[in-house]
Motif scaffolding. Sequence first.
Motif, PDB file in Angstrom:
ATOM      1  N   HIS A   9       0.835  -1.205   0.000  1.00  0.00           N
ATOM      2  CA  HIS A   9       0.000   0.000   0.000  1.00  0.00           C
ATOM      3  C   HIS A   9       0.871   1.257   0.000  1.00  0.00           C
ATOM      4  O   HIS A   9       0.582   2.227  -0.698  1.00  0.00           O
ATOM      5  CB  HIS A   9      -0.930  -0.031   1.220  1.00  0.00           C
ATOM      6  CG  HIS A   9      -1.952   1.044   1.242  1.00  0.00           C
ATOM      7  ND1 HIS A   9      -2.985   1.132   0.339  1.00  0.00           N
ATOM      8  CD2 HIS A   9      -2.120   2.095   2.087  1.00  0.00           C
ATOM      9  CE1 HIS A   9      -3.737   2.174   0.627  1.00  0.00           C
ATOM     10  NE2 HIS A   9      -3.226   2.781   1.674  1.00  0.00           N
ATOM     11  N   GLY A  59      -5.909  -0.815   0.341  1.00  0.00           N
ATOM     12  CA  GLY A  59      -6.292  -0.020   1.510  1.00  0.00           C
ATOM     13  C   GLY A  59      -7.457  -0.618   2.285  1.00  0.00           C
ATOM     14  O   GLY A  59      -7.456  -0.623   3.518  1.00  0.00           O
ATOM     15  N   MET A  60      -8.443  -1.131   1.570  1.00  0.00           N
ATOM     16  CA  MET A  60      -9.586  -1.741   2.257  1.00  0.00           C
ATOM     17  C   MET A  60      -9.165  -3.022   2.974  1.00  0.00           C
ATOM     18  O   MET A  60      -9.658  -3.315   4.064  1.00  0.00           O
ATOM     19  CB  MET A  60     -10.721  -2.028   1.266  1.00  0.00           C
ATOM     20  CG  MET A  60     -11.359  -0.780   0.684  1.00  0.00           C
ATOM     21  SD  MET A  60     -11.982   0.372   1.920  1.00  0.00           S
ATOM     22  CE  MET A  60     -13.352  -0.536   2.568  1.00  0.00           C
ATOM     23  N   TYR A  63      -7.538  -1.818   6.059  1.00  0.00           N
ATOM     24  CA  TYR A  63      -8.493  -1.197   6.971  1.00  0.00           C
ATOM     25  C   TYR A  63      -9.100  -2.230   7.919  1.00  0.00           C
ATOM     26  O   TYR A  63      -9.268  -1.975   9.106  1.00  0.00           O
ATOM     27  CB  TYR A  63      -9.593  -0.495   6.175  1.00  0.00           C
ATOM     28  CG  TYR A  63     -10.590   0.244   7.028  1.00  0.00           C
ATOM     29  CD1 TYR A  63     -10.281   1.495   7.544  1.00  0.00           C
ATOM     30  CD2 TYR A  63     -11.835  -0.295   7.317  1.00  0.00           C
ATOM     31  CE1 TYR A  63     -11.178   2.192   8.320  1.00  0.00           C
ATOM     32  CE2 TYR A  63     -12.746   0.389   8.094  1.00  0.00           C
ATOM     33  CZ  TYR A  63     -12.417   1.632   8.592  1.00  0.00           C
ATOM     34  OH  TYR A  63     -13.313   2.307   9.366  1.00  0.00           O
ATOM     35  N   SER A  66      -6.071  -3.495  10.376  1.00  0.00           N
ATOM     36  CA  SER A  66      -5.193  -2.532  11.043  1.00  0.00           C
ATOM     37  C   SER A  66      -5.462  -2.419  12.536  1.00  0.00           C
ATOM     38  O   SER A  66      -6.589  -2.175  12.957  1.00  0.00           O
ATOM     39  CB  SER A  66      -5.368  -1.156  10.409  1.00  0.00           C
ATOM     40  OG  SER A  66      -4.642  -0.193  11.123  1.00  0.00           O
ATOM     41  N   VAL A  69      -6.874   1.103  13.437  1.00  0.00           N
ATOM     42  CA  VAL A  69      -8.312   1.287  13.237  1.00  0.00           C
ATOM     43  C   VAL A  69      -9.112   0.499  14.263  1.00  0.00           C
ATOM     44  O   VAL A  69     -10.160   0.948  14.730  1.00  0.00           O
ATOM     45  CB  VAL A  69      -8.712   0.868  11.799  1.00  0.00           C
ATOM     46  CG1 VAL A  69     -10.210   0.884  11.611  1.00  0.00           C
ATOM     47  CG2 VAL A  69      -8.039   1.775  10.785  1.00  0.00           C
ATOM     48  N   PHE A  87      -7.300   7.676  10.503  1.00  0.00           N
ATOM     49  CA  PHE A  87      -7.346   6.478   9.662  1.00  0.00           C
ATOM     50  C   PHE A  87      -8.743   5.866   9.595  1.00  0.00           C
ATOM     51  O   PHE A  87      -9.128   5.317   8.568  1.00  0.00           O
ATOM     52  CB  PHE A  87      -6.329   5.436  10.145  1.00  0.00           C
ATOM     53  CG  PHE A  87      -4.935   5.773   9.752  1.00  0.00           C
ATOM     54  CD1 PHE A  87      -4.544   5.709   8.432  1.00  0.00           C
ATOM     55  CD2 PHE A  87      -4.016   6.182  10.689  1.00  0.00           C
ATOM     56  CE1 PHE A  87      -3.256   6.030   8.048  1.00  0.00           C
ATOM     57  CE2 PHE A  87      -2.720   6.504  10.332  1.00  0.00           C
ATOM     58  CZ  PHE A  87      -2.341   6.434   9.010  1.00  0.00           C
ATOM     59  N   ARG A  88      -9.479   5.946  10.676  1.00  0.00           N
ATOM     60  CA  ARG A  88     -10.797   5.319  10.706  1.00  0.00           C
ATOM     61  C   ARG A  88     -11.803   6.058   9.817  1.00  0.00           C
ATOM     62  O   ARG A  88     -12.635   5.429   9.170  1.00  0.00           O
ATOM     63  CB  ARG A  88     -11.317   5.267  12.138  1.00  0.00           C
ATOM     64  CG  ARG A  88     -12.601   4.460  12.250  1.00  0.00           C
ATOM     65  CD  ARG A  88     -13.067   4.377  13.660  1.00  0.00           C
ATOM     66  NE  ARG A  88     -12.194   3.455  14.386  1.00  0.00           N
ATOM     67  CZ  ARG A  88     -12.221   3.308  15.700  1.00  0.00           C
ATOM     68  NH1 ARG A  88     -13.034   4.037  16.422  1.00  0.00           N
ATOM     69  NH2 ARG A  88     -11.421   2.456  16.284  1.00  0.00           N
ATOM     70  N   HIS A  91      -8.985   9.468   6.396  1.00  0.00           N
ATOM     71  CA  HIS A  91      -8.188   8.842   5.351  1.00  0.00           C
ATOM     72  C   HIS A  91      -9.064   7.941   4.484  1.00  0.00           C
ATOM     73  O   HIS A  91      -9.038   8.034   3.256  1.00  0.00           O
ATOM     74  CB  HIS A  91      -7.038   8.051   5.993  1.00  0.00           C
ATOM     75  CG  HIS A  91      -6.113   7.406   5.021  1.00  0.00           C
ATOM     76  ND1 HIS A  91      -5.223   8.123   4.255  1.00  0.00           N
ATOM     77  CD2 HIS A  91      -5.939   6.104   4.678  1.00  0.00           C
ATOM     78  CE1 HIS A  91      -4.539   7.284   3.488  1.00  0.00           C
ATOM     79  NE2 HIS A  91      -4.949   6.053   3.724  1.00  0.00           N
ATOM     80  N   LEU A  92      -9.844   7.113   5.114  1.00  0.00           N
ATOM     81  CA  LEU A  92     -10.722   6.193   4.389  1.00  0.00           C
ATOM     82  C   LEU A  92     -11.716   6.958   3.511  1.00  0.00           C
ATOM     83  O   LEU A  92     -11.832   6.691   2.312  1.00  0.00           O
ATOM     84  CB  LEU A  92     -11.483   5.300   5.374  1.00  0.00           C
ATOM     85  CG  LEU A  92     -12.568   4.416   4.768  1.00  0.00           C
ATOM     86  CD1 LEU A  92     -11.947   3.298   3.954  1.00  0.00           C
ATOM     87  CD2 LEU A  92     -13.464   3.868   5.844  1.00  0.00           C
TER      88      LEU A  92
END
Length: 153
Positions: A9, A59-60, A63, A66, A69, A87-88, A91-92
């Motif tokens: 990523h 990324g998913m 997510y 992580s 998260v 991040f939660r 960013h998403l």
Amino acid sequence: MFPILIFLHSLWRWLVLGSLGYSIYIGYRGKTGKLNYNASVNQWRHWTATIAHVQLLLGMSLYFQSPVVMFQMLDSPGKLLNEQTFFRYYHLGMMMLAVVLITIGSAKAKRQKTDAEKFGMMLTWFTLALVIIIIAIPWPFSPLASRPFVRPL
């Protein structure tokens, strides 16, 4: 698996930024009348969207694995912006919006009638997406969540 995903990523982001930057350059050159919309330009448009979609999938996958998260926001519940909320949510959300903009721009560019309109669609939509991506990347100098330019494996 998590370290490999985070490395990919982190590395793939440079492909996203590079392909977007070059596609924006192509869009600008075409819009100013210095290029024709040919098969090569169409492939750049297509590959830029594909690279962005692969990054979204990476990324998913991250997510949902992580630890950043997954943790509850116990360290600073009164702060609106911290690493977990960045991040939660931010960013998403911003990255998903950017990929949607890239997808819309790619689809609209493909369907325009004139070369100038095709280049204009690429230029507009891809530039909007790039601005959002640059804002949402956790750069090493970011006060919200700093990460290195490339994560080690």
